[in-house]
Design a protein around this motif. Structure first.
Motif, PDB file in Angstrom:
ATOM      1  N   ASP A 172      -1.022  15.068  -5.890  1.00 17.61           N
ATOM      2  CA  ASP A 172      -1.238  13.554  -5.947  1.00 17.61           C
ATOM      3  C   ASP A 172      -1.883  13.082  -4.646  1.00 17.61           C
ATOM      4  O   ASP A 172      -1.317  12.972  -3.387  1.00 17.61           O
ATOM      5  N   PRO A 173      -3.353  12.910  -4.709  1.00 15.17           N
ATOM      6  CA  PRO A 173      -3.884  12.297  -3.625  1.00 15.17           C
ATOM      7  C   PRO A 173      -3.754  10.982  -3.063  1.00 15.17           C
ATOM      8  O   PRO A 173      -3.638  10.157  -3.858  1.00 15.17           O
ATOM      9  N   TYR A 174      -3.748  10.997  -1.786  1.00 23.15           N
ATOM     10  CA  TYR A 174      -3.833   9.664  -1.004  1.00 23.15           C
ATOM     11  C   TYR A 174      -5.279   9.188  -0.684  1.00 23.15           C
ATOM     12  O   TYR A 174      -5.704   8.161  -0.498  1.00 23.15           O
ATOM     13  N   GLY A 175      -6.000  10.323  -0.139  1.00 24.38           N
ATOM     14  CA  GLY A 175      -7.319  10.021   0.414  1.00 24.38           C
ATOM     15  C   GLY A 175      -7.994  11.160   1.274  1.00 24.38           C
ATOM     16  O   GLY A 175      -7.018  12.264   1.268  1.00 24.38           O
ATOM     17  N   LEU A 176      -8.916  10.920   1.882  1.00 27.76           N
ATOM     18  CA  LEU A 176      -9.655  11.821   2.466  1.00 27.76           C
ATOM     19  C   LEU A 176      -9.902  11.467   4.007  1.00 27.76           C
ATOM     20  O   LEU A 176     -10.078  10.352   4.261  1.00 27.76           O
ATOM     21  N   VAL A 177      -9.611  12.330   4.839  1.00 33.50           N
ATOM     22  CA  VAL A 177      -9.761  12.270   6.059  1.00 33.50           C
ATOM     23  C   VAL A 177     -10.668  13.248   6.891  1.00 33.50           C
ATOM     24  O   VAL A 177     -10.649  14.384   6.456  1.00 33.50           O
ATOM     25  N   VAL A 182     -13.953  17.987  10.375  1.00 32.76           N
ATOM     26  CA  VAL A 182     -13.451  18.997   9.171  1.00 32.76           C
ATOM     27  C   VAL A 182     -12.859  17.917   8.296  1.00 32.76           C
ATOM     28  O   VAL A 182     -12.283  16.838   8.722  1.00 32.76           O
ATOM     29  N   TRP A 183     -13.377  18.267   6.896  1.00 30.82           N
ATOM     30  CA  TRP A 183     -12.861  16.993   6.075  1.00 30.82           C
ATOM     31  C   TRP A 183     -11.234  17.842   5.454  1.00 30.82           C
ATOM     32  O   TRP A 183     -11.146  19.045   5.260  1.00 30.82           O
ATOM     33  N   TYR A 184     -10.367  16.825   5.216  1.00 28.22           N
ATOM     34  CA  TYR A 184      -8.940  17.306   4.684  1.00 28.22           C
ATOM     35  C   TYR A 184      -8.625  16.378   3.404  1.00 28.22           C
ATOM     36  O   TYR A 184      -9.016  15.001   3.357  1.00 28.22           O
ATOM     37  N   LEU A 185      -7.970  16.811   2.500  1.00 27.91           N
ATOM     38  CA  LEU A 185      -7.472  15.944   1.283  1.00 27.91           C
ATOM     39  C   LEU A 185      -6.027  15.793   1.878  1.00 27.91           C
ATOM     40  O   LEU A 185      -5.191  16.723   2.076  1.00 27.91           O
ATOM     41  N   VAL A 186      -5.512  14.672   1.896  1.00 30.09           N
ATOM     42  CA  VAL A 186      -4.114  14.246   2.055  1.00 30.09           C
ATOM     43  C   VAL A 186      -3.621  14.031   0.750  1.00 30.09           C
ATOM     44  O   VAL A 186      -4.103  13.067   0.152  1.00 30.09           O
ATOM     45  N   ALA A 187      -2.403  14.644   0.150  1.00 25.92           N
ATOM     46  CA  ALA A 187      -1.854  14.647  -0.971  1.00 25.92           C
ATOM     47  C   ALA A 187      -0.463  15.090  -0.841  1.00 25.92           C
ATOM     48  O   ALA A 187       0.085  15.567  -0.213  1.00 25.92           O
ATOM     49  N   GLY A 191       6.258  15.802  -4.339  1.00 22.99           N
ATOM     50  CA  GLY A 191       6.933  14.645  -3.516  1.00 22.99           C
ATOM     51  C   GLY A 191       6.816  14.835  -1.980  1.00 22.99           C
ATOM     52  O   GLY A 191       7.375  13.746  -1.252  1.00 22.99           O
ATOM     53  N   ALA A 192       6.298  15.619  -1.339  1.00 30.65           N
ATOM     54  CA  ALA A 192       5.944  15.895   0.055  1.00 30.65           C
ATOM     55  C   ALA A 192       4.946  16.014   0.435  1.00 30.65           C
ATOM     56  O   ALA A 192       3.746  16.567  -0.289  1.00 30.65           O
ATOM     57  N   PRO A 193       4.273  15.427   1.733  1.00 29.60           N
ATOM     58  CA  PRO A 193       3.032  15.372   1.947  1.00 29.60           C
ATOM     59  C   PRO A 193       2.414  16.618   2.484  1.00 29.60           C
ATOM     60  O   PRO A 193       3.064  17.615   2.968  1.00 29.60           O
ATOM     61  N   GLN A 194       1.128  16.959   2.279  1.00 29.09           N
ATOM     62  CA  GLN A 194       0.474  18.283   2.566  1.00 29.09           C
ATOM     63  C   GLN A 194      -1.047  18.199   2.766  1.00 29.09           C
ATOM     64  O   GLN A 194      -1.723  17.317   2.168  1.00 29.09           O
TER      65      GLN A 194
END
Length: 323
Positions: A172-177, A182-187, A191-194
């Motif tokens: 479940d993505p929150y957004g891109l950082v 370096v690009w990361y997907l935050v998702a 139920g836990a962030p990764q």
């Protein structure tokens, strides 16, 4: 200044719609009482703003009201033209849009501030990538962007560091950082962030299901948790080395990510003591690149690790060359 604060409130309300008074107070670092006084001042000046109290209340502009605000200060004008992380715009396909937006902002700036903004755009450049970071796999962020902006779940094929085969995840993505180039997907996963490095995502497919984010959690919140986990990760090893003075500058650049403290440099000694922090013992093999210009002093297991690595290299080159 109060005038700057009133302008900030007006811009926030135009952008966000209804905003709770405590949120405005927190953003502008004033009390809620001050926010209500500012709202009264805006209303007295003819701005159709009103406040609704209660659980779902907040401060809001009358529907349809817009104003063209160009009262930027000189510093604010310059700040807009310092283009941070230029590669980020290209990766998102927004280079042309950025250039167009800046031209429109330049046209809207107060005339006295335009020369300073133009000079800033030519004299200040921010490049967020590291020196000699090495080639990276090209990253296609289109699918990730689509999922992030359409609030849909993602099915990923992702290869973790040190693993040869990718794994499959539904996230479940929150957004891109973008962090240091370096690009990361935050998702969330289960139920836990990764964190997922974009250049390790082998495939991504948006699902028809809507995203299932944790209530009240935004991208900045999830990123802060993950950032702290990375920076405070336990199980690392502290290493003390001595570095020959003529290689100190290069050593500091190459090992910058692992420096635990500034070098103990008295300005005269041939050898300078440097303290490093590595996530795992095997990472000290990085120091072999400096040959006899760097010596590990402590801990003993780090010296043993380098001896074993050097022995392996020696054995490899002592063998007869292949056909």
């Amino acid at each position: 200044m109060k005038s700057d604060r009133l302008l900030s409130i007006l811009l926030l309300l135009q952008t966000r719609g209804r905003v709770p008074a405590p949120e405005l107070a927190d953003r502008l670092d004033v009390s809620v009482r001050t926010i209500y006084r500012d709202v009264e001042a805006l209303s007295a000046a003819g701005v159709p703003v009103y406040a609704e109290r209660g659980r779902h209340g907040g401060i809001e502009l009358l529907a349809g009201f817009r104003t063209d605000v160009t009262g930027l200060t000189a510093d604010e004008s310059r700040a807009l033209f310092i283009l941070a992380a230029q590669g980020a715009h290209a990766a998102l396909g927004l280079d042309a849009a950025l250039g167009s937006a800046l031209r429109k902002v330049m046209a809207a700036l107060p005339a006295p501030h335009r020369p300073a903004a133009e000079v800033t755009s030519r004299r200040i450049l921010v490049d967020a990538t590291r020196w000699k970071s090495g080639p990276r796999q090209a990253v296609d962020l289109d699918v990730l962007q689509d999922a992030v902006f359409s609030d849909r779940r993602l099915k990923l094929r992702y290869r973790h560091s040190g693993e040869r085969e990718p794994r499959t995840y539904t996230v479940d993505p929150y957004g891109l950082v973008a962090k240091a180039g370096v690009w990361y997907l935050v998702a969330d996963r289960r139920g836990a962030p990764q964190l997922f490095r974009a250049d390790r995502i082998r495939s991504a497919r948006p699902l028809e299901e809507p995203v299932r984010r944790r209530p009240g959690v935004e991208l900045a919140d999830a990123w802060e948790v993950l950032r702290r986990q990375v920076e405070e990760r336990e199980g690392g090893i502290e290493v003390t080395v001595r570095v020959r003075r003529e290689r100190l500058d290069m050593f500091r650049r190459v090992a910058a990510a692992h420096l635990a403290a500034p070098p103990d440099d008295d300005g005269e000694s041939e050898w300078i003591i440097v303290r490093l922090a590595y996530p795992v013992l095997a990472a000290v093999r990085q120091l072999l690149a400096f040959s006899d210009r760097v010596e590990v002093l402590d801990p003993p297991e780090a010296r043993t690790e380098l001896l074993a690595a050097a022995a392996s290299v020696t054995a490899l080159y002592e063998e007869a060359p292949g056909p």
